[in-house]
Every structure is written in structure tokens, then in C-alpha cells.
Design an enzyme around this catalytic site. Structure first.
Site, mmCIF file in Angstrom:
data_model
loop_
_atom_site.group_PDB
_atom_site.id
_atom_site.type_symbol
_atom_site.label_atom_id
_atom_site.label_comp_id
_atom_site.label_asym_id
_atom_site.label_seq_id
_atom_site.Cartn_x
_atom_site.Cartn_y
_atom_site.Cartn_z
ATOM 1 N N TYR A 1 39.194 31.113 30.975
ATOM 2 C CA TYR A 1 40.450 30.451 30.631
ATOM 3 C C TYR A 1 40.324 29.565 29.393
ATOM 4 O O TYR A 1 41.303 29.326 28.703
ATOM 5 C CB TYR A 1 40.928 29.580 31.804
ATOM 6 C CG TYR A 1 41.677 30.337 32.867
ATOM 7 C CD1 TYR A 1 41.046 31.313 33.616
ATOM 8 C CD2 TYR A 1 43.009 30.059 33.135
ATOM 9 C CE1 TYR A 1 41.731 32.000 34.606
ATOM 10 C CE2 TYR A 1 43.699 30.729 34.122
ATOM 11 C CZ TYR A 1 43.055 31.702 34.858
ATOM 12 O OH TYR A 1 43.738 32.372 35.830
ATOM 13 N N LYS B 1 29.500 37.405 40.177
ATOM 14 C CA LYS B 1 29.260 38.807 39.817
ATOM 15 C C LYS B 1 27.875 38.843 39.178
ATOM 16 O O LYS B 1 27.696 39.243 38.017
ATOM 17 C CB LYS B 1 30.376 39.287 38.862
ATOM 18 C CG LYS B 1 30.371 40.778 38.587
ATOM 19 C CD LYS B 1 30.794 41.626 39.772
ATOM 20 C CE LYS B 1 30.611 43.109 39.468
ATOM 21 N NZ LYS B 1 30.832 43.972 40.652
ATOM 22 N N ASP C 1 41.159 32.411 40.701
ATOM 23 C CA ASP C 1 42.584 32.700 40.494
ATOM 24 C C ASP C 1 42.974 33.917 41.324
ATOM 25 O O ASP C 1 43.973 33.909 42.052
ATOM 26 C CB ASP C 1 42.837 32.969 39.001
ATOM 27 C CG ASP C 1 44.286 33.321 38.734
ATOM 28 O OD1 ASP C 1 45.167 32.641 39.288
ATOM 29 O OD2 ASP C 1 44.533 34.287 37.985
ATOM 30 N N ASP D 1 33.695 41.489 44.141
ATOM 31 C CA ASP D 1 34.405 42.682 44.636
ATOM 32 C C ASP D 1 34.268 42.792 46.151
ATOM 33 O O ASP D 1 35.215 43.119 46.872
ATOM 34 C CB ASP D 1 33.933 43.961 43.925
ATOM 35 C CG ASP D 1 32.429 44.086 43.827
ATOM 36 O OD1 ASP D 1 31.703 43.120 44.165
ATOM 37 O OD2 ASP D 1 31.942 45.165 43.419
ATOM 38 N N ASP E 1 45.002 34.042 45.355
ATOM 39 C CA ASP E 1 46.260 34.745 45.629
ATOM 40 C C ASP E 1 46.081 35.710 46.802
ATOM 41 O O ASP E 1 46.963 35.843 47.651
ATOM 42 C CB ASP E 1 46.727 35.547 44.400
ATOM 43 C CG ASP E 1 47.743 34.777 43.576
ATOM 44 O OD1 ASP E 1 47.746 33.539 43.654
ATOM 45 O OD2 ASP E 1 48.530 35.414 42.847
HETATM 46 C C1 IPM Z 1 47.415 29.605 39.130
HETATM 47 C C2 IPM Z 1 48.252 30.358 38.139
HETATM 48 C C3 IPM Z 1 47.813 29.938 36.736
HETATM 49 C C4 IPM Z 1 46.341 30.289 36.598
HETATM 50 C C5 IPM Z 1 48.646 30.572 35.603
HETATM 51 C C6 IPM Z 1 50.118 30.260 35.774
HETATM 52 C C7 IPM Z 1 48.151 30.179 34.251
HETATM 53 O O1 IPM Z 1 48.134 31.733 38.335
HETATM 54 O O2 IPM Z 1 47.497 28.361 39.145
HETATM 55 O O3 IPM Z 1 46.686 30.254 39.873
HETATM 56 O O4 IPM Z 1 46.020 31.444 36.298
HETATM 57 O O5 IPM Z 1 45.510 29.406 36.803
HETATM 58 MG MG MG Z 2 46.981 32.276 40.019
#
Ligand code: IPM
Ligand code: MG
Length: 360
Positions: A146, A195, A251, A227, A255
Site C-alpha cells: 500500500y 507467503k 485486506d 492461500d 473481507d
Molecule cells: C479496507 C479497504 C481499504 C483498504 C480501501 C478502501 C483502500 O478495503 O479498509 O479494507 O484496502 O485498506
Molecule cells: Mg478492504
């Protein structure tokens, strides 16, 4: 106690959900004799519309001079919103990355747990869910891909893009310490995800995590390739307590973990620096499709406010009161649309906020 809270309502459903979280915080202040002084700043699309940039330096200063930040959500529909026609460093997300970096918020905590009341919303099979799961993802937030150098250029007539993944041992050590510290307060297990079969940065990650682990003999440490971790999360989520990982992997895995809990609208998060200061926000996005319709679930933001009380203000009793109020409202059968199931009582964002506040 008097505390200064910077409020970033942001875009989409952000303003609605933050308003409900403030309703709950105000109730906490009243009940427990505190004073919370809020200052609003703009970040994301709303800041672009007003100032041409997703976060001004003045706004960062306001945040720096407060005790904690409460954030809703930022950004819009990436295929239709004009914000996404701008250069990448002027888009809503750039504001989020800037505030993380400027405030030094390197430790991102994302809990993912199954609420027994919401078991039906979990997409996994019953035999996989078992008695439920409860994990904490500890994601490194200010390093890695990032924040490495990036460019897109033409190399001998071929368009070529470069992103750089860098970690130094200090960045790894400080997040690993946070991961082990939190494991000590939980079930004392750390799964460090990397990884290391391919990446140098992961091999360094593993080495430093092993060193840090020596100071925590009570904590069980395992290493897992990313993975495999993605697979294990859906195969057997119960095995995880603390997942410790770098920015990009965190990240993606956070999710996935949120999705398997089946209730993204319930998940809070905290981003902390090396002091008590932190920024707190729901794990979900700005949901522009339902913005302004009083349909959003404010609970993730309310629980983020609870994390704020607990981590930044050391107000454990107050945070417990918020968490219990949410539990009671769910037990009483109230649901927003995203977690609705048969026989339950459907309520809007505002009513959900009021119900939780009233339970405190
Ligand atoms: C998160 C989001 C952010 C990230 C984006 C919006 C830049 O997906 O907070 O997980 O990737 O960190
Ligand atoms: Mg995210």
C-alpha cells in the site's frame, strides 16, 4: 471524563450510521457522567466535492489534536461516481490511506465472530460452524504494497506498472507484539500468515514473528501460507484466534472472514498507533446504493464506538454496556434489512440506533 472525538461521517451511508453511534455515545456520556466533544472533519468524496482533495492537512491536524477518531465510511460507486475519474491520489481512498499514515495507525484490529442470534445469516454449513467462531485479524496497516513506491511507465513501447512490497524488521516487530498482546487476552493462539514460500518480505516476517514469540511462551504460534489460510477460513474457521498478517493479505482475508460471519453490518474495527490513540470504523463500506434511505445497519459503527471507549479511553464498563445493549436488542428480535430473518422485527437505521441507546 472529558474527551475530544474527531468525527468523520464520510460518504454513502456514513452520515446515517455515525449519527446513530453518536446517539449511543451521548447516552453513555449521560449515564456514566462523561463529556464527549465532537469535531467533524471531511474525508473522502465529500471532501473532494468541497476542497478538491480527499483529506486536507487542516483536517489531519484536527484529528491529531483529538483523543480518538470515529469514522463512518468513504467512497462511492467506482464505476459510476465522478470521483473515480480523478487521478488515483485524489480519489476518496487516498484520504483514508493519508490519515492512516499521518496518524501512524499501523495496527488494524478486525474482529470476525458469529453472533448466535444471527447464525442463519452465516453462509457456512452447520457442521462447519459448530459452536461458532470468534477471531481477531491483526492487519499491519501502514506498510507493504500500500505504501511502497509505485509507477506506471512505458518501457520499450510496453506499458508497465510497478508496485513495491517493503517491510523492515521494526515494522514487523511492532505489529507482531500487538498481535501477541491481544492473543494473551484471548485464547492465546496466533496464526501468522505470510507467503514465505515465495516472498522475501514474508521470510523476514516469519523470522521476526518467531523472535517476538519467544517473549510469549504461553501463546501457541503457527505459521500459515496465505492461500492455505484463505481455504482454512471456509473449511474450519473455529481453528483461528488471532490472525497476524501484513497489509495486503489482511485486506483480503478480513473481507473473507467478515463474509463468513454472515453479518458484515455487525463488524467493527480499530486502527491504533503506539499510544492510546485510534481510529474506529465499521468493517463494511459506504453502500451508496442504500444511502439516505434509513436502511443501513448502524451496529458495526456502534460497536466501533464501543471499541473506541475500550481501547482509547480505557472505559471498559461503558464499552461493556454498549456491547450488552446491542446483544439485548438482537435478543429482542430487532433486525435491520441486512440481517433480517423470518419472524423478526424489521427496523430502520434510526430506530436501531435508538433501541440500542435506550438499552444503556
Ligand atoms: C479496507 C479497504 C481499504 C483498504 C480501501 C478502501 C483502500 O478495503 O479498509 O479494507 O484496502 O485498506
Ligand atoms: Mg478492504
Amino acid at each position: 471524563m472529558e474527551k475530544k472525538i474527531t468525527v468523520i461521517k464520510g460518504d454513502g451511508i456514513g452520515p446515517e450510521i455515525v449519527t446513530e453511534a453518536q446517539k449511543v455515545l451521548d447516552k453513555v456520556a449521560e449515564k456514566f457522567g462523561h463529556k464527549f466533544v465532537y469535531t467533524d472533519i471531511l474525508m473522502g468524496g465529500c471532501s473532494i466535492d468541497k476542497y478538491g482533495v480527499p483529506l486536507t492537512d487542516e483536517a489531519v491536524e484536527v484529528a491529531k489534536n483529538s483523543d480518538a477518531v470515529l469514522l463512518g465510511s468513504i467512497g462511492g460507486n467506482t464505476s459510476t461516481s465522478p470521483w473515480y475519474k480523478l487521478a488515483p491520489n485524489l480519489r476518496p481512498e487516498a484520504g483514508l490511506l493519508k490519515i492512516r499514515k499521518e496518524l501512524g495507525l499501523f495496527a488494524n484490529l478486525r474482529p470476525a465472530n458469529l453472533y448466535p442470534e444471527l447464525r442463519e445469516a452465516c453462509p457456512l454449513k452447520d457442521e462447519i460452524i459448530g459452536d461458532g467462531f470468534d477471531m481477531m485479524i491483526m492487519r499491519e496497516l501502514t506498510g507493504g504494497l500500500y505504501f511502497g513506491a509505485r509507477k506506471t511507465e512505458n518501457v520499450d513501447g510496453v506499458e508497465t506498472a510497478v508496485d513495491t512490497l517493503t517491510y523492515n524488521e521494526n515494522e514487523i516487530r511492532r505489529i507482531a507484539i500487538r498481535g501477541f498482546d491481544i492473543a494473551m487476552k484471548r485464547r492465546k493462539k496466533v496464526t501468522s500468515v505470510d507467503k514465505a514460500n515465495v516472498l522475501d518480505s514474508s521470510r523476514l516476517w516469519r523470522k521476526v514473528v518467531n523472535e517476538v514469540a519467544k517473549d510469549y511462551p504461553e501463546v501457541e504460534l503457527e505459521h500459515m501460507l496465505v492461500d492455505n489460510c484463505a481455504m482454512q477460513l471456509v473449511r474450519d474457521p473455529k481453528q483461528f484466534d488471532v490472525i497476524l498478517t501484513e497489509n495486503m493479505f489482511g485486506d483480503i482475508l478480513s473481507d473473507e472472514a467478515a463474509m463468513i460471519s454472515g453479518s458484515l453490518g455487525m463488524l467493527a474495527s480499530a486502527s491504533l498507533n503506539d499510544t492510546k490513540f485510534g481510529m474506529y470504523e465499521p468493517s463494511h463500506g459506504s453502500a451508496p446504493d442504500i444511502a439516505g434511505q434509513d436502511k443501513a445497519n448502524p451496529i458495526a459503527t456502534i460497536l466501533s464506538a464501543s471499541m473506541l471507549l475500550r481501547f482509547s479511553f480505557d472505559m471498559d464498563k461503558e464499552a461493556d454496556a454498549v456491547d450488552n445493549a446491542v446483544k439485548k436488542v438482537l435478543e429482542a428480535g430487532y433486525r435491520t434489512g441486512d440481517i433480517m430473518s423470518e419472524g423478526m422485527k424489521l427496523v430502520g437505521c434510526k430506530e436501531m440506533g435508538s433501541l440500542v441507546a435506550d438499552m444503556i
